[in-house]
Design a protein around this motif. Structure first.
Motif, PDB file in Angstrom:
ATOM      1  N   GLU A   1      25.039  35.788  47.599  1.00 47.17           N
ATOM      2  CA  GLU A   1      23.795  35.758  48.371  1.00 47.17           C
ATOM      3  C   GLU A   1      22.689  35.054  47.584  1.00 47.17           C
ATOM      4  OE1 GLU A   1      23.113  39.850  49.463  1.00 47.17           O
ATOM      5  OE2 GLU A   1      24.311  39.604  51.282  1.00 47.17           O
ATOM      6  N   PRO A   2      22.817  33.744  47.408  1.00 47.78           N
ATOM      7  CA  PRO A   2      21.880  33.010  46.548  1.00 47.78           C
ATOM      8  C   PRO A   2      20.467  32.950  47.089  1.00 47.78           C
ATOM      9  CG  PRO A   2      23.283  31.485  47.755  1.00 47.78           C
ATOM     10  CD  PRO A   2      23.826  32.865  48.023  1.00 47.78           C
ATOM     11  N   TRP A   3      20.238  33.495  48.256  1.00 46.02           N
ATOM     12  CA  TRP A   3      18.892  33.492  48.845  1.00 46.02           C
ATOM     13  C   TRP A   3      18.145  34.796  48.596  1.00 46.02           C
ATOM     14  CZ3 TRP A   3      23.192  32.120  51.998  1.00 46.02           C
ATOM     15  CH2 TRP A   3      23.891  33.205  52.548  1.00 46.02           C
ATOM     16  N   ASN A   4      18.753  35.742  47.915  1.00 40.87           N
ATOM     17  CA  ASN A   4      18.102  37.035  47.674  1.00 40.87           C
ATOM     18  C   ASN A   4      17.732  37.210  46.206  1.00 40.87           C
ATOM     19  OD1 ASN A   4      18.064  38.099  50.244  1.00 40.87           O
ATOM     20  ND2 ASN A   4      20.118  38.982  50.086  1.00 40.87           N
ATOM     21  N   GLY A   5      16.596  37.850  45.966  1.00 40.44           N
ATOM     22  CA  GLY A   5      16.184  38.211  44.617  1.00 40.44           C
ATOM     23  C   GLY A   5      15.393  37.120  43.921  1.00 40.44           C
ATOM     24  N   VAL A   6      15.105  37.343  42.639  1.00 45.80           N
ATOM     25  CA  VAL A   6      14.357  36.374  41.838  1.00 45.80           C
ATOM     26  C   VAL A   6      15.135  35.064  41.818  1.00 45.80           C
ATOM     27  CG1 VAL A   6      13.545  35.800  39.527  1.00 45.80           C
ATOM     28  CG2 VAL A   6      13.219  38.106  40.422  1.00 45.80           C
ATOM     29  N   MET A   7      14.477  34.000  42.217  1.00 46.88           N
ATOM     30  CA  MET A   7      15.168  32.729  42.417  1.00 46.88           C
ATOM     31  C   MET A   7      15.616  32.085  41.115  1.00 46.88           C
ATOM     32  SD  MET A   7      15.450  31.872  45.693  1.00 46.88           S
ATOM     33  CE  MET A   7      16.292  33.454  45.584  1.00 46.88           C
TER      34      MET A   7
ATOM     35  N   VAL B   1      31.864  34.601  64.129  1.00 48.71           N
ATOM     36  CA  VAL B   1      32.481  33.454  63.470  1.00 48.71           C
ATOM     37  C   VAL B   1      33.073  32.497  64.500  1.00 48.71           C
ATOM     38  CG1 VAL B   1      34.342  32.732  61.912  1.00 48.71           C
ATOM     39  CG2 VAL B   1      32.895  34.693  61.323  1.00 48.71           C
ATOM     40  N   ALA B   2      33.684  33.046  65.538  1.00 46.89           N
ATOM     41  CA  ALA B   2      34.234  32.190  66.595  1.00 46.89           C
ATOM     42  C   ALA B   2      33.122  31.362  67.239  1.00 46.89           C
ATOM     43  CB  ALA B   2      34.947  33.044  67.638  1.00 46.89           C
ATOM     44  N   ALA B   3      31.993  32.000  67.524  1.00 44.04           N
ATOM     45  CA  ALA B   3      30.867  31.279  68.125  1.00 44.04           C
ATOM     46  C   ALA B   3      30.338  30.208  67.183  1.00 44.04           C
ATOM     47  CB  ALA B   3      29.759  32.265  68.485  1.00 44.04           C
TER      48      ALA B   3
ATOM     49  N   LEU C   1      32.890  25.086  54.445  1.00 51.25           N
ATOM     50  CA  LEU C   1      32.077  25.294  53.248  1.00 51.25           C
ATOM     51  C   LEU C   1      30.817  26.076  53.577  1.00 51.25           C
ATOM     52  CD1 LEU C   1      32.316  21.910  51.301  1.00 51.25           C
ATOM     53  CD2 LEU C   1      33.086  24.147  50.513  1.00 51.25           C
ATOM     54  N   MET C   2      30.145  25.701  54.634  1.00 51.74           N
ATOM     55  CA  MET C   2      28.920  26.403  55.010  1.00 51.74           C
ATOM     56  C   MET C   2      29.199  27.858  55.385  1.00 51.74           C
ATOM     57  SD  MET C   2      26.226  24.611  54.501  1.00 51.74           S
ATOM     58  CE  MET C   2      25.096  25.690  55.382  1.00 51.74           C
ATOM     59  N   ALA C   3      30.364  28.133  55.945  1.00 48.68           N
ATOM     60  CA  ALA C   3      30.718  29.513  56.291  1.00 48.68           C
ATOM     61  C   ALA C   3      30.812  30.392  55.057  1.00 48.68           C
ATOM     62  CB  ALA C   3      32.035  29.540  57.066  1.00 48.68           C
ATOM     63  N   ARG C   4      31.002  29.777  53.883  1.00 46.71           N
ATOM     64  CA  ARG C   4      31.102  30.517  52.623  1.00 46.71           C
ATOM     65  C   ARG C   4      29.760  30.632  51.910  1.00 46.71           C
ATOM     66  NH1 ARG C   4      35.841  31.389  49.876  1.00 46.71           N
ATOM     67  NH2 ARG C   4      37.772  30.793  50.911  1.00 46.71           N
ATOM     68  N   ALA C   5      28.672  30.303  52.595  1.00 46.07           N
ATOM     69  CA  ALA C   5      27.364  30.209  51.940  1.00 46.07           C
ATOM     70  C   ALA C   5      27.001  31.456  51.151  1.00 46.07           C
ATOM     71  CB  ALA C   5      26.284  29.912  52.987  1.00 46.07           C
ATOM     72  N   ALA C   6      27.316  32.628  51.665  1.00 42.61           N
ATOM     73  CA  ALA C   6      26.952  33.870  50.974  1.00 42.61           C
ATOM     74  C   ALA C   6      27.721  34.056  49.679  1.00 42.61           C
ATOM     75  CB  ALA C   6      27.186  35.063  51.898  1.00 42.61           C
ATOM     76  N   TYR C   7      28.790  33.291  49.489  1.00 40.55           N
ATOM     77  CA  TYR C   7      29.651  33.434  48.315  1.00 40.55           C
ATOM     78  C   TYR C   7      29.437  32.319  47.297  1.00 40.55           C
ATOM     79  CZ  TYR C   7      31.974  36.806  51.327  1.00 40.55           C
ATOM     80  OH  TYR C   7      32.230  37.884  52.143  1.00 40.55           O
TER      81      TYR C   7
ATOM     82  N   LEU D   1      27.006  33.230  58.703  1.00 41.30           N
ATOM     83  CA  LEU D   1      26.815  32.948  57.281  1.00 41.30           C
ATOM     84  C   LEU D   1      26.443  34.191  56.484  1.00 41.30           C
ATOM     85  CD1 LEU D   1      26.884  30.051  58.364  1.00 41.30           C
ATOM     86  CD2 LEU D   1      24.906  29.526  56.933  1.00 41.30           C
ATOM     87  N   ASP D   2      26.299  35.336  57.157  1.00 45.53           N
ATOM     88  CA  ASP D   2      25.833  36.570  56.515  1.00 45.53           C
ATOM     89  C   ASP D   2      24.441  36.397  55.929  1.00 45.53           C
ATOM     90  OD1 ASP D   2      28.033  38.125  57.122  1.00 45.53           O
ATOM     91  OD2 ASP D   2      29.112  37.562  55.307  1.00 45.53           O
ATOM     92  N   TYR D   3      23.652  35.529  56.559  1.00 44.15           N
ATOM     93  CA  TYR D   3      22.299  35.287  56.074  1.00 44.15           C
ATOM     94  C   TYR D   3      21.326  36.188  56.811  1.00 44.15           C
ATOM     95  CZ  TYR D   3      17.859  32.895  55.155  1.00 44.15           C
ATOM     96  OH  TYR D   3      16.567  32.595  54.781  1.00 44.15           O
ATOM     97  N   GLN D   4      20.620  36.964  56.045  1.00 43.23           N
ATOM     98  CA  GLN D   4      19.598  37.843  56.595  1.00 43.23           C
ATOM     99  C   GLN D   4      18.274  37.471  55.961  1.00 43.23           C
ATOM    100  OE1 GLN D   4      19.882  40.263  59.019  1.00 43.23           O
ATOM    101  NE2 GLN D   4      17.661  40.400  58.906  1.00 43.23           N
ATOM    102  N   PRO D   5      17.446  36.711  56.665  1.00 37.37           N
ATOM    103  CA  PRO D   5      16.160  36.337  56.060  1.00 37.37           C
ATOM    104  C   PRO D   5      15.331  37.568  55.770  1.00 37.37           C
ATOM    105  CG  PRO D   5      16.147  35.859  58.402  1.00 37.37           C
ATOM    106  CD  PRO D   5      17.552  36.259  58.062  1.00 37.37           C
ATOM    107  N   VAL D   6      14.711  37.572  54.619  1.00 37.24           N
ATOM    108  CA  VAL D   6      13.876  38.714  54.240  1.00 37.24           C
ATOM    109  C   VAL D   6      12.620  38.694  55.084  1.00 37.24           C
ATOM    110  CG1 VAL D   6      12.622  39.826  52.382  1.00 37.24           C
ATOM    111  CG2 VAL D   6      14.783  38.674  51.905  1.00 37.24           C
ATOM    112  N   SER D   7      12.399  39.759  55.795  1.00 35.24           N
ATOM    113  CA  SER D   7      11.210  39.851  56.636  1.00 35.24           C
ATOM    114  C   SER D   7      10.304  40.936  56.099  1.00 35.24           C
ATOM    115  CB  SER D   7      11.599  40.180  58.077  1.00 35.24           C
ATOM    116  OG  SER D   7      10.457  40.331  58.877  1.00 35.24           O
ATOM    117  N   SER D   8       9.046  40.612  55.964  1.00 37.58           N
ATOM    118  CA  SER D   8       8.071  41.580  55.468  1.00 37.58           C
ATOM    119  C   SER D   8       7.132  41.945  56.608  1.00 37.58           C
ATOM    120  CB  SER D   8       7.289  40.981  54.295  1.00 37.58           C
ATOM    121  OG  SER D   8       6.300  41.873  53.861  1.00 37.58           O
TER     122      SER D   8
END
Length: 685
Positions: free
Chosen positions: A463-469, A49-51, A513-519, A158-165
Motif C-alpha cells: 500500500e505505497p499510498w499510505n503513511g509517511v511518504m 476484479v471482473a468489472a 500490473l496495475m491490478a497489483r498496485a497495492a503490492y 486496486l484495493d485503493y482506499q483514498p484517505v478521507s479526512s
C-alpha cells in the motif's frame, strides 16, 4: 477542473471538443480504446476484479477527458498533438508498422496494439514522443479521475482506499489573500515573486524587520481544510501547468508546486542539509566563499528551527521499511530522513497534495504566516510578466491577476524599492528573459536530478499510498564518480501516478500490473546530474525546457536501477519491473524467489533497452541552477548577494542560483540561501 466529468454509468453525454476535428477525435478514441480495451477477466475473479478487466476507455469517456485536459494547453502543444493524430489517420503509416495500409481506427484490435507498441519503441524520437503524450495522460486519468460519487471505478479492484479526512485540521489563522477586483498599482518596500521555499523565507524575514512586503504567487491559496483533495484534483490545482509540465521532448516529467507556499506545500517534507563537499565545490567553481562561511550555516540552523525539522515524525511505512531492509540485506548504508513535520502520525499518505492536518511545516504555516502577522500582503493567481527596470535599477513588476469566479483578468503594477524573484528554477529565468535582461547565462545550466525507478511486487500488501511518504534513504552511491552519483529513496504512489508511470507493453500486461498496485514497492534513484539543460521562452513568453540526460549521468542512473533491483530480489519480491518501454519485467517462477540468473538477465535488459528520451520514464521534482551565482559576471547571473548582475535591487532567491546540482532534496538549502540573502536585502530598503 479535473473530476467534474461523470464517468462510468453516471449518465455522461458526449460533448464536442472544439480544438479537435471529428476525425482527429475518432483517432483519439480508438487509441484510448486500444490502451484500455474491455478484456476477459481471470478465471474466478471477484465482481470488482471482473468489472475492472471488462471496463474500457469508452466506459469512462477517456478520450473526452484527455481532450478536455489538452484544451487548456497552449496552441503549439495542441498543434503538435493534432499532428500526431493526423499521422495515425494516414493509411500509409500503418503499412510499415503492421503490414496493412489502413488508418489506425480502421485496423483490427490486435493490429492497433502492435501499432502502438511500434510507436512506443520506434527509433524515431517523434513517434515515441507522440505515443507517450497520449499514454501518460490517458493512464493518469483512467486511474485517478473520480465520478460523481467522488471515487474512480477502478479503485476497488486496486484495493485503493483514498484517505478521507472528515474533520481536517482547521488553521486557526489562515493567510489573508489580497482581493484584486480592478486594474491597479500597489506600492511597497519589497515585492517578492513566488511564495515557496525561497520567496516565503524572504517575505517572512523582511516583514519581521519592519519592511512593507507584497508577495505575488502564480497559484491559488488553499487552507488546510481545503487540502482534502483526491489525486486528480490535487495534481491539477497544486502543480505547475496542472501537473502536465515536461521537457520539450517529453523526456522528463517535471513536478513543481504552483500554489501559495509553492513546493513546500506539495513536497514530501524531506529536509536534508546541503552536503559539505557540495558547498566546498560551489565555493570553488563559483568563486564565492560565502558557501563555506559560518553565516550560511547559521541560516541553515535558523530555518531548521523555524520549520521544526526533526526525525521523531519519520516513522516508516511499509515501503520505507523495505528500502531499509533491502539496504541492510546488501550491506549498504541507509538511514532515516529528517522532515519538517509535526504530529504526522501516519494518518495520511497524501503529502503530494498538501497536508489537511496542518502537520507539514510549509511556508504557509511558518514564514508566510510570520510575514502576514507583520503586515505583508499576498496576491494569489498572479502571473508576473516582467520586472520594471529604470536606469539600471529594478523598481517593481507588472503582473496579471486572474479572478477564478468571474474569469476576469486584471493588470497589476507593484512599485517597490527592491524586487525579489523566487519563482523557481523554471519560471525565474522566464521572468528575467521577459524583462529584457541581457545575460547569456539566464536559463542555462539547468539541472533536474533525473530520476527513475525499479518496482518490486510482493506477496503481502505494501500500500505505497499510505503513511509517511518518504522517511528512509541511502546515499551509499552518492560519490560514484568525482562527487557525482545518486541517492535511493521511495516515492508516494497513488493510482494516477502509477497509471502514468507503469509502462504500457500491451493492454493485458499493463492491466495486470496495475491490478497489483497495492503490492508494489518502488525505489527511486535520484541522480546528481553533471549534464545540464536550458530554460527558454517561447513566442508566448512562457518557459520551455530543453533537457537530455547525458551519457555520464545515464551510467549513474543505470547503476542505481540495478542496485534497486538487487534490493528487491534480496527482499524476496515476486517480480521486478523498470519504467522502460521494452519488456523489462521479471517474474518469479511458481512463486519461488527470483534467481541470480533472472536478476542478471534483468540487469542486462536494463542496459539493452536504453535510458534515452521516451524509452524510459524519467521524473524531476528538483530543478536548479538556471540563474547561477558566481563571482564573474561573464559566467553567472547573480553575485555574492544574489543580486542580478547589471540591475540594482533585483535579487534571485530560489534554487536557480545553485552553481551546480545539489545531489539531495533541495528545500532546506533553498531556504538557507534565501535566509542569508534576506539579511543582505534588509540593508537595501
Amino acid at each position: 477542473m479535473l473530476g467534474t466529468t461523470p464517468v462510468e454509468g453516471q449518465g455522461a453525454s458526449k460533448r464536442s471538443v472544439d480544438w479537435l476535428s471529428e476525425e482527429a477525435f475518432r483517432v483519439l478514441e480508438s487509441v484510448c480504446e486500444t490502451l484500455f480495451p474491455s478484456q476477459l477477466p481471470p478465471e474466478g475473479s471477484s465482481e470488482e476484479v471482473a468489472a475492472y478487466y471488462q471496463r474500457s476507455a469508452s466506459d469512462l469517456q477517456l478520450a473526452l477527458l484527455v481532450a478536455e485536459m489538452l484544451e487548456q494547453e497552449d496552441a503549439e502543444t495542441q498543434a503538435r498533438f493534432r499532428q500526431f493524430l493526423t499521422l495515425l489517420s494516414s493509411p500509409f503509416i500503418s503499412l510499415p508498422l503492421v503490414g496493412r495500409a489502413r488508418s489506425f481506427p480502421d485496423l483490427p484490435p490486435a493490429s492497433r496494439e502492435r501499432y502502438l507498441l511500434s510507436l512506443a519503441n520506434s527509433p524515431l524520437a517523434a513517434l515515441r514522443q507522440g505515443f507517450q503524450a497520449v499514454k501518460r495522460l490517458a493512464g493518469f486519468l483512467y486511474f485517478s479521475i473520480p465520478g460523481v460519487d467522488g471515487r474512480n471505478p477502478n479503485w476497488r479492484a486496486l484495493d485503493y482506499q483514498p484517505v478521507s479526512s472528515d474533520n481536517p485540521t482547521v488553521a486557526p489563522e489562515p493567510l489573508k489573500i489580497e482581493a484584486i477586483a480592478a486594474d491597479c498599482t500597489l506600492e511597497c518596500d519589497v515585492v517578492v515573486v513566488g511564495s515557496g521555499a525561497g520567496g516565503g523565507v524572504v517575505a517572512g524575514e523582511l516583514a519581521l524587520a519592519g519592511k512593507s512586503v507584497i508577495v505575488l504567487e502564480k497559484g491559488g491559496y488553499y487552507r488546510d481544510e481545503e487540502l482534502n483533495m483526491p489525486e486528480a484534483q490535487g495534481t491539477s490545482e497544486l502543480y505547475l501547468k496542472r501537473g502536465l509540465l515536461t521537457s520539450r521532448d517529453l523526456g522528463v516529467v517535471l513536478l513543481a508546486g504552483s500554489t501559495v507556499g509553492g513546493g513546500t506545500v506539495v513536497n514530501w517534507t524531506t529536509s536534508l542539509h546541503a552536503p559539505s563537499h557540495i558547498l566546498d565545490e560551489w565555493a570553488a567553481c563559483s568563486g564565492l566563499d560565502f558557501f563555506t562561511h559560518d553565516t550560511l550555516q547559521e541560516s541553515f540552523s535558523a530555518v531548521e528551527q523555524r520549520v521544526l525539522v526533526n526525525s521523531d515524525n519519520s516513522s516508516h511505512n511499509r515501503q520505507n521499511n523495505l528500502l531499509l531492509e533491502g539496504a541492510n540485506a546488501l550491506g549498504i548504508q541507509a538511514g532515516t530522513l529528517r522532515r519538517n513535520a509535526m504530529g504526522c502520525e501516519q494518518r495520511c499518505g497524501s503529502c503530494g497534495y498538501g497536508c489537511r492536518y496542518g502537520a507539514k511545516q510549509s511556508t504557509t504555516k511558518t514564514y508566510l504566516h510570520d510575514a502576514c502577522e507583520h503586515g505583508a500582503r499576498i496576491v494569489s493567481r498572479c502571473d508576473v510578466r516582467r520586472v520594471m527596470i529604470e536606469n539600471g535599477r529594478a523598481v517593481g513588476v507588472e503582473a496579471l491577476v486572474r479572478d477564478v469566479e468571474s474569469g476576469n483578468q486584471y493588470r497589476v503594477a507593484v512599485r517597490a524599492k527592491v524586487v525579489v524573484v523566487a519563482a523557481g528554477a523554471l519560471n525565474t529565468p522566464a521572468v528575467l528573459l521577459r524583462s529584457g535582461i541581457e545575460n547569456q547565462h539566464i536559463g542555462r545550466h539547468l539541472h533536474l536530478h533525473p530520476t527513475s525507478t525499479v518496482s518490486g511486487y510482493y506477496r503481502e500488501k505494501v500500500e505505497p499510498w499510505n503513511g509517511v511518504m518518504q522517511s528512509a534513504y541511502s546515499n551509499q552511491y552518492s560519490h560514484l564518480t568525482d562527487g557525482y552519483g545518486y541517492i535511493l529513496e521511495v516515492p508516494p504512489a497513488h493510482p494516477g501516478l502509477l497509471g502514468l508511470s507503469v509502462p504500457w507493453r500491451g493492454a493485458r500486461e499493463y492491466r495486470e500490473l496495475m491490478a497489483r498496485a497495492a503490492y508494489f514497492a518502488t525505489f527511486i534513484a535520484i541522480t546528481r546530474d553533471k549534464g545540464a539543460g536550458t530554460v527558454m521562452i517561447n513566442r508566448h513568453g512562457e518557459a520551455e525546457i530543453e533537457y537530455v540526460t547525458s551519457v555520464f549521468d545515464r551510467r549513474h542512473l543505470l547503476h542505481g536501477l540495478r542496485q534497486a533491483a538487487r534490493m528487491h530480489c534480496a527482499l524476496g519480491a515476486e517480480g521486478i519491473t523498470s519504467l522502460q518501454n521494452r519488456p523489462t519485467l521479471m517474474r518469479s517462477i511458481d512463486g519461488k524467489a527470483l534467481t541470480d540468473e533472472q536478476l542478471h538477465e534483468f540487469e542486462r535488459r536494463l542496459e539493452r533497452h536504453g535510458l534515452g528520451p521516451n524509452r524510459i520514464m524519467l521524473f524531476s521534482a528538483h530543478q536548479m541552477g538556471s540563474c547561477r551565482a558566481g563571482a564573474d559576471p561573464h559566467r553567472a547571473v547573480v553575485d555574492e548577494r544574489q543580486q542580478v548582475y547589471g540591475v540594482k535591487n533585483l535579487y534571485v532567491c530560489d534554487s536557480s542560483v545553485f552553481p551546480s546540482a545539489l545531489g539531495v532534496n533541495p528545500m532546506l538549502t533553498i531556504m538557507a540561501l534565501a535566509h542569508r540573502a534576506a539579511q543582505e536585502i534588509k540593508r537595501e530598503c
